[in-house]
Design a protein around this motif. Structure first.
Motif, mmCIF file in Angstrom:
data_model
loop_
_atom_site.group_PDB
_atom_site.id
_atom_site.type_symbol
_atom_site.label_atom_id
_atom_site.label_comp_id
_atom_site.label_asym_id
_atom_site.label_seq_id
_atom_site.Cartn_x
_atom_site.Cartn_y
_atom_site.Cartn_z
ATOM 1 N N ILE A 29 37.345 43.462 46.254
ATOM 2 C CA ILE A 29 38.775 43.155 46.304
ATOM 3 C C ILE A 29 39.598 44.424 46.394
ATOM 4 N N ARG A 30 39.254 45.406 45.586
ATOM 5 C CA ARG A 30 40.002 46.673 45.598
ATOM 6 C C ARG A 30 39.859 47.400 46.933
ATOM 7 N N ALA A 31 38.670 47.293 47.535
ATOM 8 C CA ALA A 31 38.444 47.953 48.825
ATOM 9 C C ALA A 31 39.358 47.408 49.913
ATOM 10 N N LYS A 32 39.804 46.161 49.716
ATOM 11 C CA LYS A 32 40.716 45.529 50.673
ATOM 12 C C LYS A 32 42.177 45.695 50.269
ATOM 13 N N GLY A 33 42.406 46.526 49.231
ATOM 14 C CA GLY A 33 43.777 46.790 48.800
ATOM 15 C C GLY A 33 44.303 45.821 47.768
ATOM 16 N N GLY A 34 43.457 44.924 47.246
ATOM 17 C CA GLY A 34 43.887 43.961 46.239
ATOM 18 C C GLY A 34 43.801 44.519 44.832
ATOM 19 N N LYS A 35 44.342 43.776 43.890
ATOM 20 C CA LYS A 35 44.327 44.167 42.486
ATOM 21 C C LYS A 35 43.471 43.180 41.698
ATOM 22 N N ALA A 36 42.413 43.710 41.096
ATOM 23 C CA ALA A 36 41.546 42.881 40.269
ATOM 24 C C ALA A 36 41.203 43.661 39.014
ATOM 25 N N THR A 37 41.605 43.118 37.881
ATOM 26 C CA THR A 37 41.397 43.822 36.632
ATOM 27 C C THR A 37 41.626 42.854 35.480
ATOM 28 N N VAL A 38 41.394 43.327 34.259
ATOM 29 C CA VAL A 38 41.777 42.565 33.078
ATOM 30 C C VAL A 38 43.211 42.942 32.740
ATOM 31 N N VAL A 39 44.070 41.937 32.607
ATOM 32 C CA VAL A 39 45.487 42.219 32.415
ATOM 33 C C VAL A 39 46.013 41.534 31.165
ATOM 34 N N ARG A 40 47.129 42.017 30.686
ATOM 35 C CA ARG A 40 47.853 41.373 29.599
ATOM 36 C C ARG A 40 49.251 41.056 30.096
ATOM 37 N N GLY A 41 49.739 39.880 29.792
ATOM 38 C CA GLY A 41 51.073 39.486 30.233
ATOM 39 C C GLY A 41 51.076 38.033 30.672
ATOM 40 N N ASP A 42 52.126 37.622 31.367
ATOM 41 C CA ASP A 42 52.233 36.242 31.818
ATOM 42 C C ASP A 42 51.112 35.888 32.786
ATOM 43 N N ILE A 43 50.705 34.644 32.710
ATOM 44 C CA ILE A 43 49.674 34.121 33.606
ATOM 45 C C ILE A 43 50.324 33.063 34.468
ATOM 46 N N ASP A 44 50.526 33.368 35.739
ATOM 47 C CA ASP A 44 51.215 32.430 36.620
ATOM 48 C C ASP A 44 50.281 31.350 37.165
ATOM 49 N N ILE A 45 49.029 31.701 37.339
ATOM 50 C CA ILE A 45 48.054 30.786 37.946
ATOM 51 C C ILE A 45 46.778 30.811 37.116
ATOM 52 N N PRO A 99 37.503 24.801 29.796
ATOM 53 C CA PRO A 99 38.874 24.697 30.301
ATOM 54 C C PRO A 99 39.888 24.323 29.233
ATOM 55 N N LEU A 100 39.524 23.392 28.344
ATOM 56 C CA LEU A 100 40.475 22.948 27.320
ATOM 57 C C LEU A 100 40.858 24.092 26.387
ATOM 58 N N PHE A 101 39.868 24.817 25.885
ATOM 59 C CA PHE A 101 40.170 25.886 24.932
ATOM 60 C C PHE A 101 40.805 27.097 25.610
ATOM 61 N N LEU A 102 40.469 27.330 26.880
ATOM 62 C CA LEU A 102 41.138 28.408 27.613
ATOM 63 C C LEU A 102 42.612 28.091 27.785
ATOM 64 N N ILE A 103 42.917 26.834 28.098
ATOM 65 C CA ILE A 103 44.314 26.451 28.261
ATOM 66 C C ILE A 103 45.063 26.576 26.937
ATOM 67 N N GLN A 104 44.415 26.230 25.835
ATOM 68 C CA GLN A 104 45.058 26.419 24.530
ATOM 69 C C GLN A 104 45.475 27.875 24.345
ATOM 70 N N ALA A 105 44.576 28.794 24.740
ATOM 71 C CA ALA A 105 44.860 30.223 24.573
ATOM 72 C C ALA A 105 45.881 30.738 25.577
ATOM 73 N N ALA A 106 45.844 30.202 26.805
ATOM 74 C CA ALA A 106 46.688 30.743 27.875
ATOM 75 C C ALA A 106 48.072 30.131 27.943
ATOM 76 N N LEU A 107 48.231 28.900 27.455
ATOM 77 C CA LEU A 107 49.483 28.169 27.639
ATOM 78 C C LEU A 107 50.730 28.939 27.194
ATOM 79 N N PRO A 108 50.685 29.658 26.066
ATOM 80 C CA PRO A 108 51.887 30.396 25.676
ATOM 81 C C PRO A 108 52.307 31.476 26.670
ATOM 82 N N TYR A 109 51.395 31.856 27.575
ATOM 83 C CA TYR A 109 51.675 32.938 28.510
ATOM 84 C C TYR A 109 51.932 32.449 29.934
ATOM 85 N N ILE A 110 51.908 31.126 30.135
ATOM 86 C CA ILE A 110 52.195 30.570 31.458
ATOM 87 C C ILE A 110 53.676 30.230 31.538
ATOM 88 N N PRO A 111 54.431 30.862 32.436
ATOM 89 C CA PRO A 111 55.871 30.616 32.500
ATOM 90 C C PRO A 111 56.199 29.299 33.196
#
Length: 237
Positions: free
Chosen positions: A60-76, A108-120
């Motif tokens: 992904i990076r070789a094609k100019g994309g960004k792939a990493t572990v991030v902190r912040g809002d999760i849009d998707i 999926p259920l427990f991931l959504i529990q963790a991620a939901l506060p960060y999805i705008p």
């Protein structure tokens, strides 16, 4: 009313679970989102998968994309991780059944529990289902777990849509060519290919990724709670 034909995800953050296999659906989804500007986290579970996950990131990076572990809002958030043993009913063990449901439903259920506060507001959740869930084919345990995920999709669409303005949909691939696909002459594969209305071939991981891109985009902002077959028109009736 505003109109857009924008399939750009610049400034968006996405998590794609089960994306650590270079030739898998998850990796293709991650690549399709990053090429359109999203910053995507690459997810893997086992230590043995670490080199392959790193390969996905580097590609992904070789094609100019960004792939990493991030902190912040999760849009998707794409719930792609899953396991699909082909064990016949009479040979299924309690351990295998627990493993399938732990990965395909509890994950999926427990991931959504963790991620939901960060999805705008305006964010989206996409669950990767399967057209096999409505056909009575393949593994009995796997094809029982996926309708449960479909049911959660409908429930979450109402629960999260009314309260948080988040869309939730299921993408259901048909048989798709990956490194773990059975050969074309496998009886179950042949049966599925015979049911395909378009070309009579396996789908590609890129075709599944394109469907995810469309459903994740602003063009699909009024689509939620849907089971969307991406199978070349497989007919299960």
């Amino acid at each position: 009313m505003s109109f857009t034909n924008d399939l750009s995800f610049h400034g968006k953050v996405a998590i794609v679970t089960g994306s650590g296999r270079p030739s898998g659906i998850g990796a293709a989804i991650a690549a399709a989102l990053t090429v359109r500007g999203a910053c995507v986290t690459i997810d893997y579970v086992y230590d043995a998968s670490a080199p392959r996950a790193a390969e996905v990131v580097e590609s992904i990076r070789a094609k100019g994309g960004k792939a990493t572990v991030v902190r912040g809002d999760i849009d998707i958030l794409v719930n792609n991780a899953g396991i699909a043993p082909m064990t016949p009913t009479v040979e299924v063990t309690p351990e295998e059944m627990a493993s399938v449901f732990r990965t395909n439903i509890q994950g999926p259920l427990f991931l959504i529990q963790a991620a939901l506060p960060y999805i705008p507001r305006g964010g989206c959740i996409i669950n990767i289902s399967t057209c096999l869930s409505r056909m009575g084919l393949h593994s009995p345990v796997y094809t029982t777990s996926k309708p449960a995920l479909d049911s959660l999709t409908h429930t979450w669409a109402l629960e999260f849509g009314r309260k948080f303005c988040i869309t939730v949909n299921a993408i259901a691939p048909g048989i798709t060519k990956t490194e773990i696909s059975p050969p074309n002459d496998h009886p179950e594969v042949r049966r599925l290919l015979d049911m395909t209305r378009l070309e009579g071939r396996m789908g590609t991981i890129e075709e599944i990724a394109d469907a995810v891109v469309l459903v994740a985009s602003p063009l699909s902002g009024w689509i939620t709670g849907q089971y969307i077959s991406v199978s070349g028109g497989v007919n299960w009736i």
